[in-house]
Design a protein around this motif. Structure first.
Motif, PDB file in Angstrom:
ATOM      1  N   ILE A  17       0.915  -1.166   0.140  1.00 63.32           N
ATOM      2  CA  ILE A  17      -0.081   0.061   0.055  1.00 63.32           C
ATOM      3  C   ILE A  17       0.801   1.293  -0.156  1.00 63.32           C
ATOM      4  CG2 ILE A  17      -1.826   1.263   1.390  1.00 63.32           C
ATOM      5  CD1 ILE A  17      -2.748  -1.205   2.300  1.00 63.32           C
ATOM      6  N   GLY A  18       0.537   2.052  -0.754  1.00 64.54           N
ATOM      7  CA  GLY A  18       1.244   3.314  -1.062  1.00 64.54           C
ATOM      8  C   GLY A  18       1.064   4.487   0.119  1.00 64.54           C
ATOM      9  N   ASP A  19       1.486   5.571  -0.187  1.00 64.53           N
ATOM     10  CA  ASP A  19       1.655   6.724   0.945  1.00 64.53           C
ATOM     11  C   ASP A  19       0.055   7.085   1.158  1.00 64.53           C
ATOM     12  OD1 ASP A  19       4.089   6.628  -0.400  1.00 64.53           O
ATOM     13  OD2 ASP A  19       4.702   8.426  -0.076  1.00 64.53           O
ATOM     14  N   ILE A  20      -0.161   7.183   2.460  1.00 58.53           N
ATOM     15  CA  ILE A  20      -1.542   7.317   3.037  1.00 58.53           C
ATOM     16  C   ILE A  20      -1.683   8.904   3.311  1.00 58.53           C
ATOM     17  CG2 ILE A  20      -3.336   6.715   4.771  1.00 58.53           C
ATOM     18  CD1 ILE A  20      -1.890   3.973   4.997  1.00 58.53           C
ATOM     19  N   HIS A  21      -0.692   9.154   4.042  1.00 62.01           N
ATOM     20  CA  HIS A  21      -0.804  10.777   4.526  1.00 62.01           C
ATOM     21  C   HIS A  21      -2.001  11.240   4.944  1.00 62.01           C
ATOM     22  CE1 HIS A  21       3.102  12.164   3.310  1.00 62.01           C
ATOM     23  NE2 HIS A  21       3.219  11.622   2.125  1.00 62.01           N
ATOM     24  N   GLY A  22      -2.598  10.654   6.253  1.00 59.13           N
ATOM     25  CA  GLY A  22      -3.663  11.143   6.983  1.00 59.13           C
ATOM     26  C   GLY A  22      -4.897  10.895   6.507  1.00 59.13           C
ATOM     27  N   ARG A  23      -5.092  10.161   5.242  1.00 60.13           N
ATOM     28  CA  ARG A  23      -6.403  10.022   4.641  1.00 60.13           C
ATOM     29  C   ARG A  23      -6.947   8.605   5.190  1.00 60.13           C
ATOM     30  NH1 ARG A  23      -8.081  12.807   0.072  1.00 60.13           N
ATOM     31  NH2 ARG A  23     -10.072  11.507   0.353  1.00 60.13           N
ATOM     32  N   HIS A 164      10.487   2.506   1.434  1.00 57.87           N
ATOM     33  CA  HIS A 164       9.595   3.661   1.367  1.00 57.87           C
ATOM     34  C   HIS A 164       9.923   4.664  -0.043  1.00 57.87           C
ATOM     35  CE1 HIS A 164       7.382   7.200   1.715  1.00 57.87           C
ATOM     36  NE2 HIS A 164       8.409   7.839   1.798  1.00 57.87           N
ATOM     37  N   ALA A 165      10.947   4.765  -0.260  1.00 64.61           N
ATOM     38  CA  ALA A 165      11.594   5.964  -1.304  1.00 64.61           C
ATOM     39  C   ALA A 165      12.470   5.025  -2.335  1.00 64.61           C
ATOM     40  CB  ALA A 165      12.624   7.033  -0.616  1.00 64.61           C
ATOM     41  N   GLY A 166      13.285   4.153  -2.036  1.00 68.79           N
ATOM     42  CA  GLY A 166      14.076   3.337  -2.938  1.00 68.79           C
ATOM     43  C   GLY A 166      15.336   2.871  -2.541  1.00 68.79           C
ATOM     44  N   ILE A 167      16.411   2.905  -3.393  1.00 70.83           N
ATOM     45  CA  ILE A 167      17.676   2.245  -2.819  1.00 70.83           C
ATOM     46  C   ILE A 167      18.831   3.151  -3.779  1.00 70.83           C
ATOM     47  CG2 ILE A 167      17.020   0.079  -1.975  1.00 70.83           C
ATOM     48  CD1 ILE A 167      18.253  -1.175  -4.379  1.00 70.83           C
ATOM     49  N   SER A 193      19.454   0.424 -13.727  1.00 70.23           N
ATOM     50  CA  SER A 193      20.494  -0.799 -13.108  1.00 70.23           C
ATOM     51  C   SER A 193      19.674  -1.800 -12.581  1.00 70.23           C
ATOM     52  CB  SER A 193      21.456  -0.177 -12.091  1.00 70.23           C
ATOM     53  OG  SER A 193      22.117   0.607 -12.445  1.00 70.23           O
ATOM     54  N   ASP A 194      20.037  -3.059 -12.895  1.00 73.70           N
ATOM     55  CA  ASP A 194      19.404  -4.487 -12.212  1.00 73.70           C
ATOM     56  C   ASP A 194      19.850  -4.202 -10.812  1.00 73.70           C
ATOM     57  OD1 ASP A 194      19.049  -6.941 -11.476  1.00 73.70           O
ATOM     58  OD2 ASP A 194      19.755  -7.854 -13.139  1.00 73.70           O
ATOM     59  N   HIS A 195      18.751  -4.159  -9.992  1.00 72.50           N
ATOM     60  CA  HIS A 195      18.947  -4.115  -8.487  1.00 72.50           C
ATOM     61  C   HIS A 195      19.079  -5.563  -7.883  1.00 72.50           C
ATOM     62  CE1 HIS A 195      18.499   0.100  -8.779  1.00 72.50           C
ATOM     63  NE2 HIS A 195      17.159   0.121  -9.173  1.00 72.50           N
ATOM     64  N   GLY A 196      18.992  -6.503  -8.611  1.00 68.47           N
ATOM     65  CA  GLY A 196      18.893  -7.838  -8.076  1.00 68.47           C
ATOM     66  C   GLY A 196      17.458  -8.250  -7.596  1.00 68.47           C
ATOM     67  N   MET A 197      16.864  -7.268  -7.393  1.00 71.48           N
ATOM     68  CA  MET A 197      15.189  -7.668  -6.931  1.00 71.48           C
ATOM     69  C   MET A 197      14.614  -6.585  -7.613  1.00 71.48           C
ATOM     70  SD  MET A 197      15.797  -8.733  -2.920  1.00 71.48           S
ATOM     71  CE  MET A 197      14.433  -9.538  -2.674  1.00 71.48           C
ATOM     72  N   ILE A 198      13.266  -6.592  -7.678  1.00 68.46           N
ATOM     73  CA  ILE A 198      12.352  -5.443  -7.877  1.00 68.46           C
ATOM     74  C   ILE A 198      11.904  -4.618  -6.896  1.00 68.46           C
ATOM     75  CG2 ILE A 198      10.286  -4.926  -9.104  1.00 68.46           C
ATOM     76  CD1 ILE A 198      12.281  -6.090 -11.035  1.00 68.46           C
ATOM     77  N   VAL A 199      12.276  -3.332  -6.723  1.00 67.92           N
ATOM     78  CA  VAL A 199      12.045  -2.565  -5.781  1.00 67.92           C
ATOM     79  C   VAL A 199      10.665  -1.878  -5.784  1.00 67.92           C
ATOM     80  CG1 VAL A 199      12.738  -0.444  -4.474  1.00 67.92           C
ATOM     81  CG2 VAL A 199      14.519  -1.890  -5.667  1.00 67.92           C
ATOM     82  N   VAL A 200       9.823  -2.246  -4.884  1.00 62.08           N
ATOM     83  CA  VAL A 200       8.265  -1.712  -4.681  1.00 62.08           C
ATOM     84  C   VAL A 200       8.628  -0.474  -3.817  1.00 62.08           C
ATOM     85  CG1 VAL A 200       6.047  -2.119  -4.058  1.00 62.08           C
ATOM     86  CG2 VAL A 200       7.430  -4.072  -5.243  1.00 62.08           C
ATOM     87  N   HIS A 201       8.060   0.669  -4.037  1.00 62.69           N
ATOM     88  CA  HIS A 201       8.349   1.633  -3.188  1.00 62.69           C
ATOM     89  C   HIS A 201       7.073   3.057  -3.610  1.00 62.69           C
ATOM     90  CE1 HIS A 201       9.313   4.434  -7.030  1.00 62.69           C
ATOM     91  NE2 HIS A 201       9.563   3.377  -7.441  1.00 62.69           N
ATOM     92  N   GLY A 202       7.199   3.669  -2.480  1.00 67.18           N
ATOM     93  CA  GLY A 202       6.377   5.074  -2.637  1.00 67.18           C
ATOM     94  C   GLY A 202       7.020   6.238  -2.786  1.00 67.18           C
ATOM     95  N   HIS A 203       6.690   7.169  -1.908  1.00 64.83           N
ATOM     96  CA  HIS A 203       7.558   8.315  -1.922  1.00 64.83           C
ATOM     97  C   HIS A 203       7.517   9.508  -3.051  1.00 64.83           C
ATOM     98  CE1 HIS A 203      10.469  10.913   0.016  1.00 64.83           C
ATOM     99  NE2 HIS A 203      11.691  10.837  -1.057  1.00 64.83           N
ATOM    100  N   THR A 204       7.393   9.071  -4.092  1.00 60.83           N
ATOM    101  CA  THR A 204       7.320   9.851  -5.206  1.00 60.83           C
ATOM    102  C   THR A 204       6.072   9.723  -5.976  1.00 60.83           C
ATOM    103  OG1 THR A 204       9.753   9.864  -5.656  1.00 60.83           O
ATOM    104  CG2 THR A 204       8.331  10.671  -7.375  1.00 60.83           C
ATOM    105  N   ILE A 205       5.099  10.826  -5.847  1.00 64.36           N
ATOM    106  CA  ILE A 205       3.923  10.698  -6.502  1.00 64.36           C
ATOM    107  C   ILE A 205       3.950  10.430  -8.187  1.00 64.36           C
ATOM    108  CG2 ILE A 205       1.755  11.945  -6.954  1.00 64.36           C
ATOM    109  CD1 ILE A 205       2.244  13.391  -4.299  1.00 64.36           C
ATOM    110  N   GLY A 217       6.521   1.866  -8.765  1.00 58.12           N
ATOM    111  CA  GLY A 217       6.153   3.099  -7.738  1.00 58.12           C
ATOM    112  C   GLY A 217       4.749   2.966  -7.736  1.00 58.12           C
ATOM    113  N   VAL A 218       4.151   3.056  -6.334  1.00 60.84           N
ATOM    114  CA  VAL A 218       2.825   3.140  -5.980  1.00 60.84           C
ATOM    115  C   VAL A 218       2.242   4.153  -5.383  1.00 60.84           C
ATOM    116  CG1 VAL A 218       2.886   0.480  -6.469  1.00 60.84           C
ATOM    117  CG2 VAL A 218       2.936   1.641  -4.019  1.00 60.84           C
ATOM    118  N   ASP A 219       3.021   5.501  -5.169  1.00 60.97           N
ATOM    119  CA  ASP A 219       2.294   6.304  -4.454  1.00 60.97           C
ATOM    120  C   ASP A 219       1.436   7.104  -5.460  1.00 60.97           C
ATOM    121  OD1 ASP A 219       1.891   8.823  -3.068  1.00 60.97           O
ATOM    122  OD2 ASP A 219       3.947   9.342  -2.721  1.00 60.97           O
ATOM    123  N   THR A 220       0.384   6.936  -5.480  1.00 56.82           N
ATOM    124  CA  THR A 220      -0.808   7.870  -6.405  1.00 56.82           C
ATOM    125  C   THR A 220      -1.350   9.130  -5.864  1.00 56.82           C
ATOM    126  OG1 THR A 220      -2.365   6.101  -5.719  1.00 56.82           O
ATOM    127  CG2 THR A 220      -1.147   5.806  -7.968  1.00 56.82           C
ATOM    128  N   GLY A 221      -0.487   9.494  -4.700  1.00 53.49           N
ATOM    129  CA  GLY A 221      -0.867  10.927  -4.149  1.00 53.49           C
ATOM    130  C   GLY A 221      -2.107  11.083  -3.569  1.00 53.49           C
TER     131      GLY A 221
END
Length: 243
Positions: A17-23, A164-167, A193-205, A217-221
């Motif tokens: 689940i992406g960024d909730i920000h008080g909702r 949350h944000a990435g690597i 780059s190949d990170h060796g794994m798929i990174v699932v993150h939020g942080h950036t809308i 990226g799953v932060d849909t604002g």
């Protein structure tokens, strides 16, 4: 590893689940969608094991940070494992609780909404920061503070890394800093780059979930768009639930 090669172990389903920000209203809606998705009579049925990963940024900007934290401290789904990751906004709040005179960055990034949700007066000047900190410490429920202090920065399932944000590209996971994983943007977002794994993150809308060969990226604002998203991973399958 490319995204099309990634999978979870058999029998495991993950909702990220992406960024909730008080909702809290959207969080309740999305929990309802997950509950329906997990029902034995649903199209997908109930897996052997389910994990819900919350990708951080539960507070600030939106109106109900207090209620969001309260929901997350009382898991809704019996038998379902939950992992709540640290976001940069929770980190800023924790820094405020330790050193109030560094609060300007937090307040400028939606911390005022969190203070309102705990019914704490917004400081009108630098001189009021200490009083605001003491007031928040006094009204912050103990289980909320324990929750915030216990948030991990990453978790892995199968071929997926959740942060949350990435690597930082090119740096082994065991050398990634907390700051990389809760704050990074450009170097990670632009990397092929190949990170060796798929990174699932939020942080950036993003307007729509961003599917890249090496990340999702799953932060849909949510706080501004009304759209809170869960990425559903099940074996090699990927799908979405959203408000």
């Amino acid at each position: 590893m490319l995204i099309e090669e990634a999978r979870l172990p058999p029998g495991l389903r993950v909702y990220a689940i992406g960024d909730i920000h008080g909702r809290v209203d959207l969080l309740d809606q999305l929990h309802g969608l997950i509950e329906a998705d997990l029902a034995p009579a649903s199209e997908y049925g109930a897996p052997e094991k389910t994990v819900i990963v919350y990708l951080g940024d539960y507070i600030d900007r939106g109106p109900d940070s207090h209620a969001v934290i309260e929901r997350l401290t009382r898991p809704r789904f019996p038998g379902v494992e939950t992992v709540t990751l640290l976001g940069n906004h929770e980190a800023m709040l924790l820094e405020f609780l330790e050193a109030p005179y560094g609060a300007a960055l937090w307040l400028a990034n939606g911390g005022d909404a969190t203070l309102r949700s705990y019914k704490v007066k917004i400081p009108g000047s630098f001189d009021e920061f200490l009083l605001t900190q003491r007031t928040l410490l006094g009204v912050l429920p103990r289980h909320h503070k324990q929750f915030l202090l216990g948030l991990p920065v990453q978790v892995q399932y199968g071929d997926y890394l959740f942060v949350h944000a990435g690597i930082k590209p090119g740096l082994p996971l065991d050398r990634q800093s907390r700051e990389h994983m809760i704050w990074i943007r450009g170097a990670f977002l632009d990397s092929e780059s190949d990170h060796g794994m798929i990174v699932v993150h939020g942080h950036t809308i993003v307007h729509e979930v961003e599917w890249r060969p090496n990340r999702i990226g799953v932060d849909t604002g949510a706080y501004t768009t009304g759209r809170l998203t869960a990425l559903v991973l099940d074996g090699a399958e990927r799908r979405l639930l959203h408000t």
